[in-house]
Design a protein around this motif. Structure first.
Motif, PDB file in Angstrom:
ATOM      1  N   ASP B 392       0.824  -1.209   0.000  1.00  0.00           N
ATOM      2  CA  ASP B 392       0.000   0.000   0.000  1.00  0.00           C
ATOM      3  C   ASP B 392       0.856   1.256   0.000  1.00  0.00           C
ATOM      4  O   ASP B 392       0.510   2.239  -0.626  1.00  0.00           O
ATOM      5  CB  ASP B 392      -0.922  -0.003   1.221  1.00  0.00           C
ATOM      6  CG  ASP B 392      -1.865   1.186   1.229  1.00  0.00           C
ATOM      7  OD1 ASP B 392      -1.727   2.052   2.108  1.00  0.00           O
ATOM      8  OD2 ASP B 392      -2.744   1.246   0.335  1.00  0.00           O
ATOM      9  N   ASP B 407      -1.577   4.291   6.364  1.00  0.00           N
ATOM     10  CA  ASP B 407      -2.069   3.654   5.144  1.00  0.00           C
ATOM     11  C   ASP B 407      -2.742   4.688   4.258  1.00  0.00           C
ATOM     12  O   ASP B 407      -2.964   5.829   4.666  1.00  0.00           O
ATOM     13  CB  ASP B 407      -2.992   2.462   5.451  1.00  0.00           C
ATOM     14  CG  ASP B 407      -4.248   2.852   6.206  1.00  0.00           C
ATOM     15  OD1 ASP B 407      -4.674   2.064   7.084  1.00  0.00           O
ATOM     16  OD2 ASP B 407      -4.821   3.932   5.933  1.00  0.00           O
ATOM     17  N   ASN B 479      -1.363  -4.367   1.736  1.00  0.00           N
ATOM     18  CA  ASN B 479      -2.812  -4.322   1.563  1.00  0.00           C
ATOM     19  C   ASN B 479      -3.355  -5.743   1.639  1.00  0.00           C
ATOM     20  O   ASN B 479      -3.209  -6.534   0.704  1.00  0.00           O
ATOM     21  CB  ASN B 479      -3.147  -3.678   0.215  1.00  0.00           C
ATOM     22  CG  ASN B 479      -4.634  -3.404   0.071  1.00  0.00           C
ATOM     23  OD1 ASN B 479      -5.464  -4.222   0.478  1.00  0.00           O
ATOM     24  ND2 ASN B 479      -4.972  -2.260  -0.493  1.00  0.00           N
ATOM     25  N   ASP B 482      -5.977  -6.806  -1.038  1.00  0.00           N
ATOM     26  CA  ASP B 482      -5.378  -7.174  -2.333  1.00  0.00           C
ATOM     27  C   ASP B 482      -4.885  -8.619  -2.291  1.00  0.00           C
ATOM     28  O   ASP B 482      -5.012  -9.364  -3.267  1.00  0.00           O
ATOM     29  CB  ASP B 482      -4.198  -6.246  -2.664  1.00  0.00           C
ATOM     30  CG  ASP B 482      -4.661  -4.883  -3.156  1.00  0.00           C
ATOM     31  OD1 ASP B 482      -3.818  -3.954  -3.182  1.00  0.00           O
ATOM     32  OD2 ASP B 482      -5.851  -4.738  -3.495  1.00  0.00           O
ATOM     33  N   GLN B 554      -7.925  -4.665   6.842  1.00  0.00           N
ATOM     34  CA  GLN B 554      -7.588  -4.242   5.489  1.00  0.00           C
ATOM     35  C   GLN B 554      -6.090  -4.030   5.274  1.00  0.00           C
ATOM     36  O   GLN B 554      -5.544  -4.418   4.248  1.00  0.00           O
ATOM     37  CB  GLN B 554      -8.305  -2.927   5.169  1.00  0.00           C
ATOM     38  CG  GLN B 554      -9.810  -3.056   5.071  1.00  0.00           C
ATOM     39  CD  GLN B 554     -10.464  -1.692   4.864  1.00  0.00           C
ATOM     40  OE1 GLN B 554     -10.368  -0.801   5.704  1.00  0.00           O
ATOM     41  NE2 GLN B 554     -11.102  -1.520   3.728  1.00  0.00           N
ATOM     42  N   MET B 555      -5.438  -3.361   6.216  1.00  0.00           N
ATOM     43  CA  MET B 555      -4.046  -2.963   6.008  1.00  0.00           C
ATOM     44  C   MET B 555      -3.173  -3.426   7.176  1.00  0.00           C
ATOM     45  O   MET B 555      -3.565  -3.269   8.328  1.00  0.00           O
ATOM     46  CB  MET B 555      -3.929  -1.438   5.920  1.00  0.00           C
ATOM     47  CG  MET B 555      -4.783  -0.803   4.838  1.00  0.00           C
ATOM     48  SD  MET B 555      -4.033  -1.045   3.210  1.00  0.00           S
ATOM     49  CE  MET B 555      -5.146  -0.037   2.217  1.00  0.00           C
TER      50      MET B 555
END
Lengths: 188, 595
Positions: B392, B407, B479, B482, B554-555
């Motif tokens: 990210d 992020d 990420n 992803d 998410q991150m």
């Protein structure tokens, strides 16, 4: 120094204001000189001489609008035109010659299109940010450092033809992007 | 002569040539005539002038200009003031002493100079003579010297490409192999692959597969010299120049194969797209030939530099794809962050890579040079990396306890006070390869300083997937979504072995004895600290840890800071960092991944 109101009241500028105006407007004056003059290794000299003359005469400058910028640019350009004539008289024959009649036409066109050119400049600042990083790198080398396409080709280990093609493509992309941006602005 | 007619397309082509200083005398005459007679031509001419001036303006505002002599640095306006005299000068001096105006003046001076240079592009100038091109004597074909390319001091320090991965049977020639720890190569670094395949990626985007035995030398941002052997190449978005002893191949966005035989003859095959091939021969009696090839076409340039018909090689002589090598161990439920950082899927064996925390881009700077002497000072700005499949972004965290963005969604975290917002070198990832043993004794590889190289190579040799180096103080964010999308799987946890590989005991025993060196390490998920090790001192063996990951996370950010005692000897390395995937049946997987 303060405006007394009314349509014809002329306003002058302080040295501080002169300095700030010069910084803001120099790009446009330089563009004007570039338009008219075929040998831009002289442009720096012409612009410097213009600024010197303007500095000596700034007290003679007066503007009528709300902001002095447009009138200041025209004033500087008229000085620049004069300085350019002096230089051309000194230098004589040059490679790409614009005669007086063409200089007049270009100067007139420049002021006629001033707002349009400024809009294009603003649109370009956005468009160039959208270039791929490697294209931005090429723009930087070509326009910041100012090296020729041949030198760029040598540095990059590429042929000159490949560099020309790339530069043409980049300029074409930017011009299209500018047109598109201006169209979108008009629709809003 | 009758007046030429204004045609927008052809006039644009004329102006493009004007920008490139390529107008012929007839074209100049045509340009002047059109400017005289056509308002549309004058308008378009002004638009091109504006373009050049504006590009110079942009270039100087975005990028710092090259070093100048001290005299050149004097702001333009200051010169006016010095020439003038009296009260006006004093007033203006005081105006210029104000920081804003002075800074603006300096920038505009730079812009002014840049625009002078840019404006020179619009008119005829003496074209610089191209130096260092092929000046071979007639008859000399083999063993041709690569011409020295004039490069700036900064360019010489920057890397042009990196070796991404090699096949298990790959063998490098010991004298000509990637010597840099992260397998990055500069202009002039000859790569001699004796057998196997090696995949090379240029930072320009071009990808080249070397087929051993091959001698290959990157020469520019998107250029190389093939001394001998075979390569296949793929270039998607830009041109690539490949030069051989007898030919010049310009790849115009395509896929191709090139082979240089023992007698220096060159074979070119086009798999896709278009390629321009120009024969090269210093013998003035031999006219250089140039031909465009498209998909399926081939050509051979003989050792004498003449076109000798179609190539005798077939497509099957080249490997066009470099299949991702499977991870050496594991059941497929682990994704290696080393491979991911290197641009892989997490299931491959990519060897090495580095991310610059000051840009979020691949790191191309040398470890220690005039522009990057190890220390990289940050401005506590988060740098997104949208170009990377699963990273990210990267950043240098605040040392003042202020919120640090971690992020691209804007989440922040407050970290303990630190000594400074700076790191040492880039964030790097490296898998152990047998070549690392060969370069282990070279001084230039003491990139992380303080004699850490032997400690690092020793510890990597004792790992499965390699390590990620995050010298305090720095952060890098992955990420997780992803990752889920790519692998169609949920993530169970993140695990690694946390090490501090400082070698102060050998490098500076007194400092080591004072025992003041330590670092903090954090794992942050969506802005929340989920794991930390504070005051983490030298530990080569390391501490194993695991951080659970929820389905909505998410991150994931990995951060090291200097524990407020300078960042000396804070060589944090995560060994075998992996994301552990959940095994799942199809139904539950679909339900978890559904919006």
């Amino acid at each position: 120094m303060d405006s007394t109101g009314g349509d014809c009241a002329a306003k002058s500028i302080t040295p501080d204001e002169f300095v700030k105006l010069l910084v803001r407007c120099e790009r446009r004056v330089r563009a004007f000189v570039s338009t008219l003059h075929p040998h831009s290794h002289d442009i720096d000299e012409v612009v410097q001489d213009t600024c010197l003359v303007a500095w000596k005469k700034y007290q003679a400058f007066a503007y009528h609008g709300e902001q002095p910028d447009e009138e200041f640019v025209r004033w500087l350009c008229s000085i620049a035109r004069f300085e350019l004539n002096n230089l051309r008289r000194k230098r004589g024959h040059e490679e790409l010659v614009f005669d007086e009649s063409l200089l007049d036409k270009l100067a007139t066109q420049y002021f006629q299109d001033a707002t349009h050119l400024e809009e294009r400049h603003q649109a370009l600042m956005d468009c160039v940010e959208r270039l791929r990083p490697r294209d931005q790198e090429i723009v930087k080398r070509r326009y910041q450092v100012g090296i020729s396409a041949r030198e760029l080709a040598a540095c990059a280990g590429r042929t000159v033809d490949a560099i020309y093609k790339t530069l043409t493509r980049i300029r074409g992309t930017l011009l299209l992007c500018i047109e598109q941006s201006l169209k979108e602005e008009r629709v809003r | 002569m009758s007046s030429p007619e204004f045609q927008p397309d052809s006039f644009d082509a004329l102006l493009q040539r004007l920008c490139d200083e390529r107008l012929t005398p007839d074209e100049k005459e045509e340009l002047v005539a059109l400017l005289h007679t056509s308002e549309a031509a004058r308008r378009r001419y002004l638009e091109f002038v504006q373009l050049s001036i504006s590009l110079a303006d942009w270039s100087l505002s975005i990028f710092p200009p090259p070093q100048r002599e001290a005299a050149d640095e004097e702001p333009l306006l200051n010169r006016y003031v010095h020439i003038s005299a009296g009260a006006a000068e004093a007033e203006t001096s005081s105006a210029l002493s104000g920081g804003t105006v002075a800074v603006t003046s300096r920038r505009k001076y730079g812009v002014a100079v840049g625009m002078v240079l840019a404006a020179t592009l619009l008119i005829g100038l003496t074209v610089a003579v191209l130096q260092g091109r092929f000046d071979r004597q007639p008859g000399q074909v083999a063993d041709r010297e690569v011409p020295a390319q004039p490069v700036t001091a900064i360019d010489q320090q920057m890397f042009l490409a990196r070796v991404v991965e090699v096949t298990p049977d790959a063998e490098w020639n010991r004298a000509e192999m990637p010597r840099e720890f992260l397998m990055r190569v500069r202009a002039g670094d000859v790569l001699h692959l004796e057998r196997g395949l090696a995949k090379l990626e240029f930072y320009s985007g071009a990808r080249v597969i070397l087929h051993g035995p091959t001698r290959f030398e990157p020469t520019g941002y998107s250029a190389a010299f093939l001394h001998s052997g075979r390569v296949s190449g793929r270039v998607d978005d830009s041109d690539f120049l490949l030069v051989t002893p007898t030919a010049e191949v310009v790849d115009l966005g395509t896929e191709f194969g090139v082979s240089v035989g023992d007698s220096a003859d060159t074979d070119v095959l086009v798999f896709d797209g278009e390629v321009n091939v120009r024969s090269e021969n210093a013998d003035p009696r031999v006219v250089a030939e140039s031909v465009n090839l498209t998909e399926g076409m081939t050509i051979r340039i003989g050792e004498d530099g003449r076109v000798a018909g179609a190539s005798l090689l077939g497509i099957d002589a080249f490997s066009r794809r470099f299949a991702e090598l499977a991870m050496p161990s594991g059941d497929g439920s682990e994704l290696s962050l080393v491979d991911i950082l290197c641009g892989g899927s997490g299931r491959g064996q990519r060897s090495a890579a580095a991310i610059d925390p000051l840009t979020g881009d691949w790191d191309r700077l040398g470890w220690q040079n005039s522009s990057s002497p190890g220390t990289r000072r940050g401005e506590v700005v988060y740098h997104p990396a949208p170009w990377h499949p699963m990273i990210d972004g990267a950043f240098i965290p605040s040392s003042t306890g202020q919120p640090t963005q971690v992020d691209s969604l804007g989440r922040t975290v407050r970290l303990p006070l630190g000594h400074g917002a700076y790191t040492w070198g880039p964030v790097w990832a490296r898998r152990f390869t047998k070549d690392l043993e060969v370069v282990a004794d070279r001084d230039e590889n003491d990139f992380w300083g303080a004699d850490t190289f032997p400690v690092i190579t020793g510890r990597l040799a004792d790992s499965r997937y390699g390590g990620i180096g995050i010298h305090a103080s720095v952060g890098i964010t992955f990420n997780l979504q992803d990752v889920r999308n790519l692998h169609a799987a949920e993530i169970d946890s993140f695990s690694a072995v946390l090490t501090n590989l400082d070698n102060a005991e050998a490098h500076n025993p007194e400092y080591a004895e004072a025992n003041v060196r330590s670092a903090h390490f954090f794992v942050v998920i969506d802005g929340e600290i989920r794991y930390e090790q504070l005051d983490f001192r030298r530990n080569v063996e390391g501490i194993e840890f695991e951080v659970p990951i929820e389905s909505g996370d998410q991150m994931m950010t990995l951060i090291s800071t200097d524990a407020n005692n300078t960042n000396k000897y804070d060589h944090i390395v995560l060994i075998d960092p992996v994301l552990n995937l959940q095994s799942a049946d199809t139904e539950s997987l679909i339900s978890r991944l559904s919006p």
